[in-house]
Design a protein around this motif. Structure first.
Motif, PDB file in Angstrom:
ATOM      1  N   GLY A   1      17.892  70.311-116.015  1.00 45.82           N
ATOM      2  CA  GLY A   1      16.593  70.974-115.928  1.00 45.82           C
ATOM      3  C   GLY A   1      16.250  71.829-117.123  1.00 45.82           C
ATOM      4  N   SER A   2      17.030  71.704-118.221  1.00 48.98           N
ATOM      5  CA  SER A   2      16.792  72.570-119.381  1.00 48.98           C
ATOM      6  C   SER A   2      15.491  72.245-120.091  1.00 48.98           C
ATOM      7  N   LYS A   3      14.973  71.030-119.906  1.00 50.13           N
ATOM      8  CA  LYS A   3      13.706  70.622-120.546  1.00 50.13           C
ATOM      9  C   LYS A   3      12.646  70.314-119.491  1.00 50.13           C
ATOM     10  N   ARG A   4      12.725  70.987-118.372  1.00 50.69           N
ATOM     11  CA  ARG A   4      11.775  70.739-117.285  1.00 50.69           C
ATOM     12  C   ARG A   4      10.344  71.075-117.707  1.00 50.69           C
ATOM     13  N   GLY A   5      10.201  71.955-118.683  1.00 52.14           N
ATOM     14  CA  GLY A   5       8.870  72.338-119.159  1.00 52.14           C
ATOM     15  C   GLY A   5       8.308  71.396-120.196  1.00 52.14           C
ATOM     16  N   LEU A   6       9.008  70.310-120.511  1.00 51.54           N
ATOM     17  CA  LEU A   6       8.514  69.335-121.486  1.00 51.54           C
ATOM     18  C   LEU A   6       7.814  68.209-120.739  1.00 51.54           C
ATOM     19  N   GLY A   7       6.502  68.135-120.883  1.00 50.72           N
ATOM     20  CA  GLY A   7       5.706  67.169-120.129  1.00 50.72           C
ATOM     21  C   GLY A   7       4.829  67.882-119.111  1.00 50.72           C
TER      22      GLY A   7
ATOM     23  N   LEU B   1      13.073  52.123-122.403  1.00 54.88           N
ATOM     24  CA  LEU B   1      13.140  53.215-121.439  1.00 54.88           C
ATOM     25  C   LEU B   1      13.460  54.553-122.091  1.00 54.88           C
ATOM     26  N   THR B   2      13.956  54.510-123.336  1.00 52.07           N
ATOM     27  CA  THR B   2      14.193  55.754-124.062  1.00 52.07           C
ATOM     28  C   THR B   2      12.847  56.388-124.396  1.00 52.07           C
ATOM     29  N   GLY B   3      12.645  57.621-123.967  1.00 52.02           N
ATOM     30  CA  GLY B   3      11.360  58.274-124.168  1.00 52.02           C
ATOM     31  C   GLY B   3      10.384  58.069-123.030  1.00 52.02           C
ATOM     32  N   SER B   4      10.844  57.488-121.907  1.00 49.10           N
ATOM     33  CA  SER B   4       9.941  57.258-120.769  1.00 49.10           C
ATOM     34  C   SER B   4       9.944  58.420-119.782  1.00 49.10           C
ATOM     35  N   PHE B   5      10.716  59.469-120.043  1.00 49.89           N
ATOM     36  CA  PHE B   5      10.706  60.700-119.252  1.00 49.89           C
ATOM     37  C   PHE B   5      10.943  60.454-117.761  1.00 49.89           C
ATOM     38  N   GLY B   6      11.803  59.495-117.456  1.00 53.41           N
ATOM     39  CA  GLY B   6      12.165  59.259-116.071  1.00 53.41           C
ATOM     40  C   GLY B   6      11.073  58.666-115.222  1.00 53.41           C
ATOM     41  N   THR B   7      10.046  58.084-115.839  1.00 50.88           N
ATOM     42  CA  THR B   7       8.924  57.555-115.066  1.00 50.88           C
ATOM     43  C   THR B   7       9.080  56.079-114.725  1.00 50.88           C
TER      44      THR B   7
ATOM     45  N   ALA C   1       4.195  75.239-122.870  1.00 52.35           N
ATOM     46  CA  ALA C   1       2.992  75.943-122.434  1.00 52.35           C
ATOM     47  C   ALA C   1       3.144  76.257-120.957  1.00 52.35           C
ATOM     48  N   PRO C   2       2.387  77.225-120.422  1.00 52.92           N
ATOM     49  CA  PRO C   2       2.426  77.485-118.985  1.00 52.92           C
ATOM     50  C   PRO C   2       2.052  76.240-118.193  1.00 52.92           C
ATOM     51  N   ALA C   3       2.559  76.128-116.978  1.00 51.52           N
ATOM     52  CA  ALA C   3       2.317  74.951-116.145  1.00 51.52           C
ATOM     53  C   ALA C   3       0.825  74.705-115.943  1.00 51.52           C
ATOM     54  N   GLU C   4       0.051  75.774-115.823  1.00 55.63           N
ATOM     55  CA  GLU C   4      -1.396  75.602-115.605  1.00 55.63           C
ATOM     56  C   GLU C   4      -2.042  74.861-116.759  1.00 55.63           C
ATOM     57  N   LEU C   5      -1.653  75.193-117.980  1.00 54.55           N
ATOM     58  CA  LEU C   5      -2.189  74.505-119.144  1.00 54.55           C
ATOM     59  C   LEU C   5      -1.725  73.048-119.188  1.00 54.55           C
ATOM     60  N   ARG C   6      -0.445  72.830-118.930  1.00 51.28           N
ATOM     61  CA  ARG C   6       0.094  71.470-118.992  1.00 51.28           C
ATOM     62  C   ARG C   6      -0.478  70.568-117.904  1.00 51.28           C
ATOM     63  N   ALA C   7      -1.008  71.177-116.842  1.00 55.32           N
ATOM     64  CA  ALA C   7      -1.590  70.385-115.761  1.00 55.32           C
ATOM     65  C   ALA C   7      -3.013  69.937-116.060  1.00 55.32           C
TER      66      ALA C   7
ATOM     67  N   PRO D   1       6.244  61.411-110.811  1.00 53.93           N
ATOM     68  CA  PRO D   1       4.798  61.171-110.846  1.00 53.93           C
ATOM     69  C   PRO D   1       4.056  62.267-111.608  1.00 53.93           C
ATOM     70  N   GLY D   2       3.177  61.840-112.521  1.00 48.45           N
ATOM     71  CA  GLY D   2       2.372  62.792-113.278  1.00 48.45           C
ATOM     72  C   GLY D   2       3.076  63.401-114.469  1.00 48.45           C
ATOM     73  N   ARG D   3       4.331  63.045-114.737  1.00 49.83           N
ATOM     74  CA  ARG D   3       5.066  63.705-115.835  1.00 49.83           C
ATOM     75  C   ARG D   3       4.430  63.429-117.194  1.00 49.83           C
ATOM     76  N   MET D   4       3.985  62.184-117.411  1.00 48.36           N
ATOM     77  CA  MET D   4       3.422  61.833-118.704  1.00 48.36           C
ATOM     78  C   MET D   4       1.904  61.797-118.699  1.00 48.36           C
ATOM     79  N   VAL D   5       1.309  61.296-117.648  1.00 51.97           N
ATOM     80  CA  VAL D   5      -0.157  61.282-117.508  1.00 51.97           C
ATOM     81  C   VAL D   5      -0.502  61.722-116.090  1.00 51.97           C
ATOM     82  N   ALA D   6      -1.731  62.194-115.904  1.00 49.59           N
ATOM     83  CA  ALA D   6      -2.160  62.650-114.583  1.00 49.59           C
ATOM     84  C   ALA D   6      -2.043  61.519-113.590  1.00 49.59           C
ATOM     85  N   LYS D   7      -1.529  61.815-112.411  1.00 48.17           N
ATOM     86  CA  LYS D   7      -1.354  60.810-111.373  1.00 48.17           C
ATOM     87  C   LYS D   7      -2.705  60.369-110.865  1.00 48.17           C
ATOM     88  N   ASP D   8      -2.852  59.052-110.708  1.00 43.68           N
ATOM     89  CA  ASP D   8      -4.120  58.512-110.200  1.00 43.68           C
ATOM     90  C   ASP D   8      -4.366  58.941-108.754  1.00 43.68           C
TER      91      ASP D   8
END
Length: 407
Positions: free
Chosen positions: A32-38, A162-168, A363-369, A400-407
């Motif tokens: 979880g050290s990079k949980r704020g990335l994405g 899959l490298t760089g797919s951020f677990g999606t 960035a704060p979660a609100e901005l990243r969302a 879900p939603g890690r890389m792009v907003a979930k539909d």
């Protein structure tokens, strides 16, 4: 949120299969050290992979290692160092950038984010060192790709894809990587007092020479001060066996003599300096700022930065520095500099200077969302990406939603 912590591949398969059957989304985590990335992930359960830890195969003579995804990256580094080897792409430790302790990140998280350090200009990116994977797809199916030799791929190379797919797309259960001998010695040449554009010109000339540069960075005065330098510092690293490094350093200093005299730095001070650049340490010390990672053509880096003061309401307190010969710009801004953390201005500047991409790294979660964290993809590429996700994870249960907003 319910947390699942399997200890083997069968446990991962069971967790994903149950999620598929019940329609429950999963947040895939290592330490979880990079949980704020994405973008922030809203999931019903957490799938914690730290229980899948350890080296499963290591053949130093064959330059190959296979590890489970929850293995601490520091542990892998220590093992390789004991045999005079290393991950040549110099993976950064971004945990402190997000307020986590150093040396807790896992190798699975590093590969999921495709992270590479200053040596990327010579050794390539993390995905270039991937030989194979075992994983569980979002369909609840085990699959493997590649193997334990360098030339092992026909058709689509899923281990690199899959490298760089951020677990999606899938959950890693084993990763096989190429390793290389660690450099025997290193010397850093430093020039002081250069403006950004002049510094990048020096870096470009060095990278175009036969000197075999393995690190090329420029620290403007505000960042250089963090390292005790009295003004801007332009840095070139040479690695290898001692006689070769000494000869190349002398030739490079002579080639760039018109930029001024070069100061040579080696030993621990040089190692510490490049670790700090690798880990974006100057910005880890300023947790209140938002941090952007901008990738452009090397000569475009200073031009992109120069466009920002006129395009942003405020750049007070902003700082930046360059890696990868100027092609990577790390930029820290006050979060109040613009409503969108500077996204529109930064991406417009990139487009005006020949193209590239910008990632909102912190960035704060609100901005990243509410703003695109990753560079928005052109329509055809976005459609291809969506089709790929539909093949690997048709229900959209993985991150879900890690890389792009979930539909």
């Amino acid at each position: 949120m319910t947390a699942l912590r399997p200890t083997d591949e069968a446990g991962v398969l069971a967790a994903v299969a149950d999620a598929v059957a019940t329609g429950t989304s999963l947040e895939i985590l290592g330490a979880g050290s990079k949980r704020g990335l994405g973008r922030p992930v809203a999931a019903g359960r957490t799938l914690d992979l730290t229980g899948l830890s350890g080296v499963t195969f290591y053949e130093p003579e064959e330059l190959v290692i296979a590890v489970r995804p929850g293995t601490p990256l520091a542990e892998v580094g220590h093992l390789l160092a004991s045999r005079g080897q290393a991950l040549a792409f110099e993976p950064p430790d971004l945990g402190p950038l997000y307020g986590a302790p150093a040396d807790v990140g896992t190798i699975g998280g590093m590969i999921a984010a495709n992270l590479s350090g200053p040596r990327r200009i010579k050794a390539g990116a993390a995905r270039d060192h991937m030989l194979g994977i075992r994983a569980v797809s979002g369909r609840g199916e085990i699959f493997k790709s590649g193997g334990r030799v360098v030339k092992n791929v026909t058709g689509y190379d899923m281990s690199k894809g899959l490298t760089g797919s951020f677990g999606t797309l899938a959950v890693f259960t084993e990763l096989t990587l190429k390793v290389l001998p660690a450099p025997q010695t290193a010397t850093t040449l430093m020039w002081t007092g250069l403006a950004d554009d002049a510094a990048v010109a020096v870096l470009s000339r060095a990278l175009g020479s036969p000197a075999d540069v393995s690190g090329a960075a420029h620290l403007p005065a505000s960042v250089a001060a963090d390292f005790g330098f009295s003004g801007p510092a332009t840095l070139l690293r040479l690695e290898g066996i001692a006689p070769s490094v000494a000869d190349r350093a002398a030739r490079l200093a002579a080639l760039l003599a018109d930029a001024g005299p070069a100061e040579a730095m080696g030993g621990e001070p040089g190692l510490d300096l490049w670790r700090a650049i690798r880990d974006v340490a100057p910005f880890a010390a300023t947790p209140g700022t938002v941090v952007w990672k901008i990738s452009v053509a090397p000569t475009a880096g200073p031009k992109v930065v120069a466009r920002l003061p006129a395009a942003l309401p405020s750049t007070a307190g902003s700082r930046h520095f360059y890696d990868w010969g100027g092609g990577l710009v790390w930029l820290a801004l006050d979060p109040t500099s613009a409503d969108d953390a500077g996204a529109a201005a930064i991406r417009a500047a990139i487009a005006a200077e020949g193209g590239g991409h910008a990632t909102l790294v912190r960035a704060p979660a609100e901005l990243r969302a509410r703003i695109p964290v990753f560079e928005p993809q052109p329509g055809p590429l976005a459609a291809l990406t969506a089709r790929l996700r539909a093949q690997f994870d048709p229900l959209g249960i993985l991150n879900p939603g890690r890389m792009v907003a979930k539909d």
